[in-house]
Write an enzyme that holds these catalytic residues in place. Structure first.
Site, PDB file in Angstrom:
ATOM      1  N   GLY A 266       0.813  -1.202   0.000  1.00 45.13           N
ATOM      2  CA  GLY A 266       0.000   0.000   0.000  1.00 45.13           C
ATOM      3  C   GLY A 266       0.846   1.250   0.000  1.00 45.13           C
ATOM      4  O   GLY A 266       0.610   2.188  -0.756  1.00 45.13           O
ATOM      5  N   ALA A 267       1.850   1.266   0.858  1.00 46.00           N
ATOM      6  CA  ALA A 267       2.735   2.426   0.966  1.00 46.00           C
ATOM      7  C   ALA A 267       3.924   2.022   1.820  1.00 46.00           C
ATOM      8  O   ALA A 267       3.928   0.972   2.464  1.00 46.00           O
ATOM      9  CB  ALA A 267       2.012   3.617   1.588  1.00 46.00           C
ATOM     10  N   MET A 268       4.939   2.885   1.842  1.00 41.96           N
ATOM     11  CA  MET A 268       6.175   2.593   2.567  1.00 41.96           C
ATOM     12  C   MET A 268       6.674   3.845   3.258  1.00 41.96           C
ATOM     13  O   MET A 268       6.764   4.901   2.666  1.00 41.96           O
ATOM     14  CB  MET A 268       7.232   2.052   1.594  1.00 41.96           C
ATOM     15  CG  MET A 268       8.557   1.710   2.247  1.00 41.96           C
ATOM     16  SD  MET A 268       8.363   0.467   3.535  1.00 41.96           S
ATOM     17  CE  MET A 268       9.694   0.937   4.636  1.00 41.96           C
ATOM     18  N   GLU A 303       1.562   5.876   7.492  1.00 43.00           N
ATOM     19  CA  GLU A 303       2.976   6.030   7.122  1.00 43.00           C
ATOM     20  C   GLU A 303       3.621   7.206   7.838  1.00 43.00           C
ATOM     21  O   GLU A 303       4.788   7.133   8.224  1.00 43.00           O
ATOM     22  CB  GLU A 303       3.105   6.186   5.600  1.00 43.00           C
ATOM     23  CG  GLU A 303       2.463   5.075   4.781  1.00 43.00           C
ATOM     24  CD  GLU A 303       2.850   3.673   5.228  1.00 43.00           C
ATOM     25  OE1 GLU A 303       3.973   3.478   5.731  1.00 43.00           O
ATOM     26  OE2 GLU A 303       2.025   2.755   5.075  1.00 43.00           O
ATOM     27  N   HIS A 306       4.505   6.207  11.371  1.00 42.53           N
ATOM     28  CA  HIS A 306       5.710   5.374  11.416  1.00 42.53           C
ATOM     29  C   HIS A 306       6.967   6.209  11.666  1.00 42.53           C
ATOM     30  O   HIS A 306       7.996   5.650  12.088  1.00 42.53           O
ATOM     31  CB  HIS A 306       5.880   4.626  10.086  1.00 42.53           C
ATOM     32  CG  HIS A 306       5.333   3.236  10.080  1.00 42.53           C
ATOM     33  ND1 HIS A 306       5.551   2.333  11.099  1.00 42.53           N
ATOM     34  CD2 HIS A 306       4.579   2.580   9.152  1.00 42.53           C
ATOM     35  CE1 HIS A 306       4.964   1.185  10.805  1.00 42.53           C
ATOM     36  NE2 HIS A 306       4.358   1.311   9.632  1.00 42.53           N
ATOM     37  N   GLU A 325       4.377  -2.342  13.229  1.00 43.53           N
ATOM     38  CA  GLU A 325       3.158  -2.391  12.434  1.00 43.53           C
ATOM     39  C   GLU A 325       1.898  -2.479  13.295  1.00 43.53           C
ATOM     40  O   GLU A 325       0.918  -1.771  13.046  1.00 43.53           O
ATOM     41  CB  GLU A 325       3.209  -3.550  11.437  1.00 43.53           C
ATOM     42  CG  GLU A 325       4.293  -3.400  10.376  1.00 43.53           C
ATOM     43  CD  GLU A 325       4.149  -2.149   9.522  1.00 43.53           C
ATOM     44  OE1 GLU A 325       3.096  -1.488   9.571  1.00 43.53           O
ATOM     45  OE2 GLU A 325       5.104  -1.827   8.790  1.00 43.53           O
TER      46      GLU A 325
END
Length: 885
Positions: A266-268, A303, A306, A325
């Site tokens: 999905g995303a990083m 994100e 994070h 996560e």
């Protein structure tokens, strides 16, 4: 060079790295057909490691052109190479290792490491992609500072980005240019990112609570700039929320988001340079649904969050993946609850948990939140690690309270900022900050399987006492030895008691339950034994218990509520989650009973009481349309199947549709009136209130669609043609796609004609056909494989068409095995292109043993053929091997 076979990695085998990396200097030069990477690593021996160990570096598909230690070329007899490792012995305590490698990202279809997309070059280094760029000790407990210089063609790759801050740029002759970026924060290599591409950018600025200015940028492919305003707004809201709720300020001068259409995930959260799948950035009223807007909110926030829970404090090893996560999913859930409706957000999160994680916990991929072993870490980016991990964090907050939880977060960052740590370190911070013993609670991290609670209640009218008895059990996991039987978990059970009038009764606990945390109408019981009793005094009448309020623990609860009890909870419970839950239990009970009748060749019968309860929800829908839409949505077939000993997908499908048809027939006028009353009167707005109204209106239309009358088809077609937003247009298309009528092909053709230039909207077009209940769905999906809108190399297309078909319960699980054999064949082809995507798609076979003998035979045959395939990847081999074991 030695060739390797896949190896099992065990958590208990962790050892500290022999060398640490203080700094990394990368010089990356993009040329036609190749990229040259010059790397300089400053290393020093790790005092925490055993002395004398050799340095081991990781690499994959690297052409090594040069290696040197402190400027002296490394002779071949100084190192040992395999397919994926480079080992150098007899090294000094401090050194600089220089390497030059050539890589070919243009042909890297795995989309891991550095790869080519249509607009340029992008990276994905989590979990182990950095080794595809250069030789490096690729593990998360190696944290270093990075300085990166990029060189590329000025015309074709005008945008050059990396983590951190820009420190220089310029031209290199008439055709090329360079840019240098430096990240001031140490980070593991999985957070490394670079981009060299042709992109457009939306810029903005954020002022932190302390007055610091952070430059924001969202980069998108050319022509999509009008679709990224919502992502920018979501980012700014997330930044403000994290300051207000957790006191966490952005530590960066620049925060960038880059959207790319070819992306496995999905995303990083790469430090300061997030790379996103376009589906979680691009949104415009006519191209994105309300669900898309809400997903963008959550993923952008996830994100960004994070940056602290994952980047500033990261994982010591990949077994600790839920450390970042699970915690960050919990944080994005809380952001979603504060941004939208707390009740509806919780309902949707639990619905998703039950649809994905509960079956995972009962299937071949069952594993603890903190796994004990893996072959490919990519296979453990699972619902257990993410969503169940978030539930574990939520239980800690439930047990110690919000105030103490915030103190625990503060202590966690004070202790571990800039470190790579473990789940135990997180729990220790929570325990120390709250003064709570969480030793028993930590079993949640180390045992697979969903606990099951068996609860019963008894009321003594003379003593005015209610006794709740609760016992716990869970499936025996592979790590449970006969000599050490399963130990009880520490499970928080939030409870309320409803009186005959529907009001919450005061809770007065005695006996062993006196230590439960409580307020007047809700208390949190701590279940710590295999069986416990909780005693409530001073009750004038027999109560109806409201158990697991707000879904206080990820468990399966068995309690013998009568239909009248559930109707009482649905009408009166002050906990909105349990109001919804009561309706779900009523519907599940009816559908499963009807499915058993249909499976035995007998007709199903339906009670009027469910229709009456549905009518009550509709009548009160003005109070919260979004909640009403959730309450009127029946449990999904995959969720219902988990409650069946042997699944008959045809009977289950017919039963669920039968209940929808019953409601449509008995409440036609009420549904139509509600649909008309919710007609939009102002242009589209992606607000929670407006989205709730659309959700309920479209649910009413969808339920009426079960009637399959010309009137309803005309109504759906009119909405499809006149809608000013994708939510309403796609809802109408979804209804027509389930109906073998003349409007169906016309609507599909019109949708394609209008949106064929929008890749994400075409994903919806593929998905709506793969999700159809119609008998020819498999043939339609097979035909779409050759359609220009589909691309086997693009993960979004694969998920839209093939993963959606795999989730089409009645069609994928066809009795003749055609669905199994078709999907297995596609998985085999994808495995040769992108093993991560193939492995994820193979998870659709997880629950094949739940079905009848004939379907099991077909599924086993399809899996065995995959397992025996030539050159099957280790990613897919692990998934298929576990399914067959």
């Amino acid at each position: 060079m030695k060739t390797e076979t896949p190896q099992i990695v065990n958590r208990q085998d962790y050892t500290p790295p022999p060398y640490l990396v203080d700094s990394v200097e990368l010089d990356v030069r993009f040329h036609t057909g190749e990229v040259l990477v010059n790397s300089h690593l400053r290393l020093r021996r790790n005092p925490a490691a055993a002395p004398g160990q050799a340095l081991q570096l990781d690499g994959h598909e690297l052409e090594t052109m040069a290696m040197a230690i402190d400027g002296t070329a490394l002779a071949e007899d100084r190192y040992t190479r395999t397919d994926s490792t480079l080992t150098i012995a007899r090294l000094p305590d401090a050194l600089t290792l220089s390497t030059q490698t050539r890589i070919d990202p243009d042909h890297n279809t795995s989309l891991a490491g550095l790869y080519r997309s249509k607009d340029g070059y992008f990276t994905q280094c989590e979990a182990q992609g950095f080794r595809r760029i250069t030789w490096f000790p690729d593990r998360p407990d190696i944290m270093a500072r990075y300085r990166v210089t990029l060189h590329a063609d000025k015309a074709s790759l005008p945008v050059l980005l990396a983590n951190g801050n820009p420190v220089g740029s310029g031209d290199e002759g008439p055709d090329r240019h360079w840019a240098c970026w430096e990240d001031p924060f140490p980070k593991p290599c999985y957070l490394f990112a670079l981009v060299a591409a042709r992109l457009e950018v939306l810029r903005d600025e954020f002022s932190t609570g302390r007055g610091r200015s952070v430059q924001l940028a969202v980069f998108v492919e050319p022509g999509k700039l009008d679709q990224c305003a919502h992502a920018m707004d979501a980012l700014k809201r997330a930044m403000r929320w994290d300051e207000e709720v957790f006191g966490l300020e952005c530590d960066l001068d620049h925060y960038m988001i880059v959207a790319v259409g070819d992306f496995n995930m999905g995303a990083m959260e790469n430090k300061g340079l997030n790379i996103f799948n376009t589906k979680y950035v691009l949104a415009r009223a006519d191209t994105a649904t309300d669900g898309d807007y809400q997903n963008i909110d959550r993923v952008v926030a996830h994100e960004y969050f994070h940056n602290w829970t994952g980047n500033r404090v990261t994982c010591r090893d990949w077994f600790q993946l839920s450390l970042k996560e699970g915690l960050t999913v919990f944080r994005d859930q809380e952001f979603g609850a504060d941004t939208h409706s707390r009740a509806v957000t919780r309902i949707r999160d639990v619905r998703a948990l039950r649809a994905a994680q509960f079956p995972e916990d009962a299937g071949p991929m069952a594993h603890p939140v903190r796994p004990d072993s893996y072959i490919e870490i990519n296979n453990f980016y699972t619902s257990t690690v993410y969503e169940k991990g978030a539930e574990v964090v939520r239980m800690i907050q439930t047990l110690i309270g919000r105030k103490a939880f915030r103190c625990g977060m503060d202590l966690y960052f004070a202790r571990h900022d800039g470190q790579a740590v473990t789940c135990d370190d997180f729990v220790a911070a929570m325990a120390d900050a709250s003064g709570t013993d969480l030793t028993q609670f930590k079993r949640w991290y180390d045992h697979a399987g969903t606990p099951r609670l068996l609860a019963s209640g008894s009321y003594d009218p003379v003593a005015r006492r209610y006794v709740l008895t609760v016992s716990q059990s869970r499936p025996t996991a592979v790590e449970d030895s006969p000599s050490q039987p399963s130990q009880p978990f520490h499970i928080p059970i939030a409870i309320g008691l409803l009186g005959p009038d529907g009001d919450d009764l005061p809770l007065v606990l005695t006996g062993e339950s006196e230590h439960a945390r409580t307020d007047r109408t809700t208390c949190v019981l701590s279940l710590t034994k295999s069986k416990q009793q909780f005693v409530f005094e001073g009750l004038a009448a027999a109560p109806v218990p409201s158990l697991l309020r707000n879904f206080s623990a990820p468990v399966i609860l068995d309690y013998a509520w009568s239909d009248d009890d559930l109707s009482h909870l649905l009408a009166h419970d002050s906990d909105p989650f349990n109001r919804w839950e009561a309706g779900q239990r009523l519907a599940s009970r009816l559908i499963l009973t009807a499915a058993a009748e249909l499976s035995a060749g007998r007709p199903a019968s339906w009670p009027q009481s469910f229709v009456d309860a549905t009518a009550q929800v509709l009548a009160r829908a003005d109070e919260d349309p979004a909640f009403a839409a959730e309450a009127l949505t029946l449990p999904g077939e995959a969720t219902l199947a988990e409650e069946m000993t042997v699944v008959d997908p045809d009977a289950l499908h017919a039963a669920r549709n039968g209940l929808r048809l019953l409601v449509a027939e008995r409440l036609t006028n009420a549904l139509r009136q509600r649909y008309e009353a919710l007609a939009p009167r102002v242009p589209y707005q992606p607000t929670p209130a407006a989205a709730g109204r659309r959700a309920l209106r479209n649910l009413c239309l969808g339920t009426l669609g079960e009637l399959k009358t010309s009137e309803v088809r005309t109504l759906a077609m009119a909405q499809f043609a006149s809608a000013d937003n994708m939510s309403d247009q796609f809802a109408a298309l979804s209804i027509l796609a389930q109906d073998d009528c003349r409007q169906r092909p016309a609507a599909l053709a019109a949708f394609f004609e209008r949106w064929q230039g929008e890749a994400l909207v075409m994903d919806k077009w593929l998905a709506v056909q793969a999700a159809s209940r119609l008998p020819d769905t498999l043939a339609v999906v097979q035909g779409l494989l050759a359609h220009p809108a589909f691309d086997l190399r693009n993960p979004n297309k694969v998920y839209a068409l093939l993963n959606t078909f795999g989730n089409n319960h009645v069609r994928f699980h066809a009795a003749d095995g055609s669905g199994y054999h078709f999907l297995a064949e596609q998985i085999g082809q994808i495995d040769r292109i992108n093993p991560q995507v193939a492995a994820r798609l193979a998870r659709r076979f997880d629950r094949w043993r739940k079905f009848d003998a004939g379907r099991q035979q077909h599924a086993r045959s399809a899996l065995a053929k995959l397992h025996a395939s030539k050159d099957v990847s280790s990613d897919l081999l692990e998934i298929v091997g576990r399914a067959l074991a």
